[in-house]
Design an enzyme around this catalytic site. Structure first.
Site, PDB file in Angstrom:
ATOM      1  N   TRP A   1       0.829  -1.202   0.000  1.00 47.41           N
ATOM      2  CA  TRP A   1       0.000   0.000   0.000  1.00 47.41           C
ATOM      3  C   TRP A   1       0.866   1.256   0.000  1.00 47.41           C
ATOM      4  O   TRP A   1       0.613   2.211  -0.758  1.00 47.41           O
ATOM      5  CB  TRP A   1      -0.902  -0.032   1.226  1.00 47.41           C
ATOM      6  CG  TRP A   1      -1.970   1.014   1.254  1.00 47.41           C
ATOM      7  CD1 TRP A   1      -2.528   1.656   0.176  1.00 47.41           C
ATOM      8  CD2 TRP A   1      -2.617   1.551   2.410  1.00 47.41           C
ATOM      9  NE1 TRP A   1      -3.488   2.544   0.601  1.00 47.41           N
ATOM     10  CE2 TRP A   1      -3.564   2.496   1.962  1.00 47.41           C
ATOM     11  CE3 TRP A   1      -2.492   1.293   3.777  1.00 47.41           C
ATOM     12  CZ2 TRP A   1      -4.383   3.203   2.842  1.00 47.41           C
ATOM     13  CZ3 TRP A   1      -3.313   1.994   4.653  1.00 47.41           C
ATOM     14  CH2 TRP A   1      -4.240   2.932   4.186  1.00 47.41           C
TER      15      TRP A   1
ATOM     16  N   HIS B   1      13.626  -3.658   3.287  1.00 41.29           N
ATOM     17  CA  HIS B   1      13.277  -4.263   4.579  1.00 41.29           C
ATOM     18  C   HIS B   1      14.490  -4.292   5.507  1.00 41.29           C
ATOM     19  O   HIS B   1      14.425  -4.846   6.608  1.00 41.29           O
ATOM     20  CB  HIS B   1      12.784  -5.703   4.383  1.00 41.29           C
ATOM     21  CG  HIS B   1      11.447  -5.814   3.710  1.00 41.29           C
ATOM     22  ND1 HIS B   1      10.371  -5.027   4.044  1.00 41.29           N
ATOM     23  CD2 HIS B   1      11.012  -6.647   2.721  1.00 41.29           C
ATOM     24  CE1 HIS B   1       9.329  -5.364   3.293  1.00 41.29           C
ATOM     25  NE2 HIS B   1       9.695  -6.327   2.491  1.00 41.29           N
TER      26      HIS B   1
END
Length: 350
Positions: free
Chosen positions: A92, A156
């Site tokens: 998102w 990440h």
């Protein structure tokens, strides 16, 4: 004299920080040689993990991705890095950031907008994944160098392991999610994505995944430590790191989108707001909208993971459908103890 729980936690955190600082000071170029000697975890499909500087990362990230990032990538002051723990709203955030930064070139109502034809992970590329997979690192570096500014990438990688020049030169947007929902979402994603890399994860039970997650043994885990590092830096340098909470974004996507745009240096004008540009981007990037697009129902990415694997229900509090109250209390207590004295807590709105 025995230490109380609070003091023991603080001592442990200080020792961890000192150990990690010493390790991170070593050049990334040494990583490929030391990876075989690092603690190994093979119970977390789909990739074997190694523990480095207090975090569990995939072997390929440590052997190839991180060293190549250090050696070959030159960040720019206009670059934006979208950072997250896996399955914490990354998809998102990528869609919202890409649509916002590129709204002049790609108006959100255009029928041929890239997000209508490409998965958000193709529009915003993961920098350590790209460097981990490519055979010709110099070619990839040149490809990135010719991209027009502002460039946008995702990662990440924990904050403490990012190359110093990334932190000094560029802006970072971090999205944080309740640990229980992050754990549930990661388990479902693993079950879907593992076959693409030739791993059978069907026997990887929810209970096993939870046990490992509670121990911090997950991709980029411990999750709470990952979030804490970025939060601390957002407090120290709010002009460099924007810290967003997934649950708050779900409750008020428009105001959070405006906050994101302002941080990235491309705030919405009053005229754009009046014309509905902000609302159009929120609608285009809504998970329900993205999930229904053909490319996200049938397509797959360069590592053969199906695009539909990145979408489930995207709500807050879904952990209640999968965890017993005892499971949830146990994880909450582990997180609470780990964060004690830090000043950081996860959103309790879900």
């Amino acid at each position: 004299m025995p230490l109380d729980a609070h003091t023991a936690t603080m001592v442990s955190r200080r020792e961890d920080t000192q150990e990690e600082a010493a390790a991170v000071s070593a050049p990334c170029a040494n990583l490929p040689e030391i990876v075989p000697s690092l603690p190994l975890e093979i119970r977390c499909p789909p990739f074997p993990l190694r523990q480095y500087c207090g975090f569990w990362l995939s072997e390929v990230t440590l052997k190839r991705g991180l060293p190549a990032m250090c050696a070959c990538f030159e960040p720019r002051p206009t670059d934006v890095f979208l950072a997250s723990f896996p399955k914490s709203g990354t998809t998102w955030l990528k869609a919202l950031s890409f649509a916002t930064l590129n709204r002049v070139k790609y108006p959100p109502l255009d029928s041929d907008h890239p997000l209508r034809n490409h998965n958000p992970h193709d529009c915003v590329r993961s920098i350590e994944v790209e460097f981990s997979l490519v055979n010709d690192i110099n070619s990839l570096r040149e490809e990135f160098e010719v991209l027009a500014s502002p460039r946008i990438f995702s990662t990440h990688v924990p904050y403490s392991l990012l190359p110093d020049r990334f932190k000094e030169e560029s802006r970072i947007v971090y999205i944080c999610r309740d640990p229980k929902d992050a754990m549930v979402s990661s388990w479902f994603f693993t079950k879907k994505a593992a076959p693409a890399v030739g791993v059978d994860a069907q026997s990887h039970t929810f209970q096993e995944a939870l046990e490992l997650f509670c121990e911090g043994r997950s991709m980029a885990g411990p999750q709470w430590k990952h979030a804490l590092q970025y939060w601390e830096e957002s407090v120290r340098s709010p002009n460099k790191v924007l810290f967003l909470r997934y649950e708050e974004m779900l409750l008020d996507p428009k105001s959070n989108l405006k906050k994101l745009a302002n941080f990235m240096g491309c705030g919405f004008t009053q005229e754009e707001d009046e014309k509905g540009v902000t609302d159009a981007i929120v609608e285009l990037c809504s998970l329900n909208k993205l999930k229904k697009m053909e490319v996200n129902k049938d397509g797959s990415n360069k590592v053969n993971v199906r695009n539909e694997s990145y979408f489930r229900n995207g709500v807050a509090g879904d952990w209640r459908n999968h965890m017993t109250p005892e499971m949830a209390m146990r994880l909450d207590k582990i997180v609470e103890d780990a964060l004690q004295g830090s000043g950081f807590t996860f959103s309790s709105s879900a």
